[in-house]
Motif scaffolding. Sequence first.
Motif, PDB file in Angstrom:
ATOM      1  N   ALA A  19      80.437  -7.366 -10.199  1.00  0.00           N
ATOM      2  CA  ALA A  19      81.247  -8.411  -9.990  1.00  0.00           C
ATOM      3  C   ALA A  19      80.908  -9.145  -8.872  1.00  0.00           C
ATOM      4  O   ALA A  19      80.537 -10.365  -8.480  1.00  0.00           O
ATOM      5  CB  ALA A  19      82.594  -8.174 -10.000  1.00  0.00           C
ATOM      6  N   PHE A  22      76.812 -10.193  -9.651  1.00  0.00           N
ATOM      7  CA  PHE A  22      76.584 -11.347 -10.624  1.00  0.00           C
ATOM      8  C   PHE A  22      78.077 -12.145 -10.481  1.00  0.00           C
ATOM      9  O   PHE A  22      78.943 -11.807 -11.481  1.00  0.00           O
ATOM     10  CB  PHE A  22      76.429 -10.854 -11.769  1.00  0.00           C
ATOM     11  CG  PHE A  22      75.241  -9.974 -11.845  1.00  0.00           C
ATOM     12  CD1 PHE A  22      73.840 -10.559 -11.849  1.00  0.00           C
ATOM     13  CD2 PHE A  22      75.078  -8.665 -11.817  1.00  0.00           C
ATOM     14  CE1 PHE A  22      72.648  -9.785 -12.060  1.00  0.00           C
ATOM     15  CE2 PHE A  22      73.856  -7.942 -11.894  1.00  0.00           C
ATOM     16  CZ  PHE A  22      72.634  -8.321 -11.950  1.00  0.00           C
ATOM     17  N   ILE A  24      80.910 -15.229 -10.114  1.00  0.00           N
ATOM     18  CA  ILE A  24      81.431 -16.169 -10.838  1.00  0.00           C
ATOM     19  C   ILE A  24      80.463 -17.473 -10.997  1.00  0.00           C
ATOM     20  O   ILE A  24      80.096 -18.004  -9.847  1.00  0.00           O
ATOM     21  CB  ILE A  24      82.674 -16.848 -10.563  1.00  0.00           C
ATOM     22  CG1 ILE A  24      83.674 -15.521 -10.538  1.00  0.00           C
ATOM     23  CG2 ILE A  24      83.224 -17.971 -11.322  1.00  0.00           C
ATOM     24  CD1 ILE A  24      83.786 -14.770 -12.148  1.00  0.00           C
ATOM     25  N   ALA A  25      79.845 -18.087 -11.974  1.00  0.00           N
ATOM     26  CA  ALA A  25      78.864 -19.078 -11.788  1.00  0.00           C
ATOM     27  C   ALA A  25      79.572 -20.058 -11.579  1.00  0.00           C
ATOM     28  O   ALA A  25      80.746 -20.714 -11.744  1.00  0.00           O
ATOM     29  CB  ALA A  25      78.389 -19.166 -13.400  1.00  0.00           C
ATOM     30  N   ARG A  55      81.701 -13.620 -15.332  1.00  0.00           N
ATOM     31  CA  ARG A  55      80.773 -14.680 -14.801  1.00  0.00           C
ATOM     32  C   ARG A  55      80.768 -16.120 -15.381  1.00  0.00           C
ATOM     33  O   ARG A  55      80.983 -17.199 -14.673  1.00  0.00           O
ATOM     34  CB  ARG A  55      79.272 -14.032 -15.127  1.00  0.00           C
ATOM     35  CG  ARG A  55      78.168 -15.142 -14.596  1.00  0.00           C
ATOM     36  CD  ARG A  55      76.841 -14.692 -14.577  1.00  0.00           C
ATOM     37  NE  ARG A  55      76.026 -15.397 -13.784  1.00  0.00           N
ATOM     38  CZ  ARG A  55      75.622 -16.634 -14.402  1.00  0.00           C
ATOM     39  NH1 ARG A  55      75.826 -16.789 -15.508  1.00  0.00           N
ATOM     40  NH2 ARG A  55      74.617 -17.330 -13.648  1.00  0.00           N
TER      41      ARG A  55
END
Length: 104
Positions: A19, A22, A24-25, A55
């Motif tokens: 997490a 990568f 949260i977009a 993500r």
Amino acid sequence: MNETDWQDPDYDAIAALYAAEFGIAAPDDPDTALLCAYAERAGGRVLDLGCGAGRVVVPLAEAGFAVTGVDTSAGMLAAARTAADDAGVRARVTLVQDDMRTLD
């Protein structure tokens, strides 16, 4: 991996690291923009198989879509749940622990 042994404990062990690596977009991330466009064309409901730590679940929910995320890892789903809670979009997110190979 056989049909009855679908949970991968390694993902549970690394969920927090995954997490963090990568995250949260962002809303302007190309992946987010593409998925939002597809969701809009499909009528707004999204199924994210292998959703991991959320993500794309979170930005899709932030954009107003109802999102169901499926993953085998309880740890990854816990990270996704926390991210959805932190973003204030938990009401639009459903998270399911299951194997996408046999999902009903």
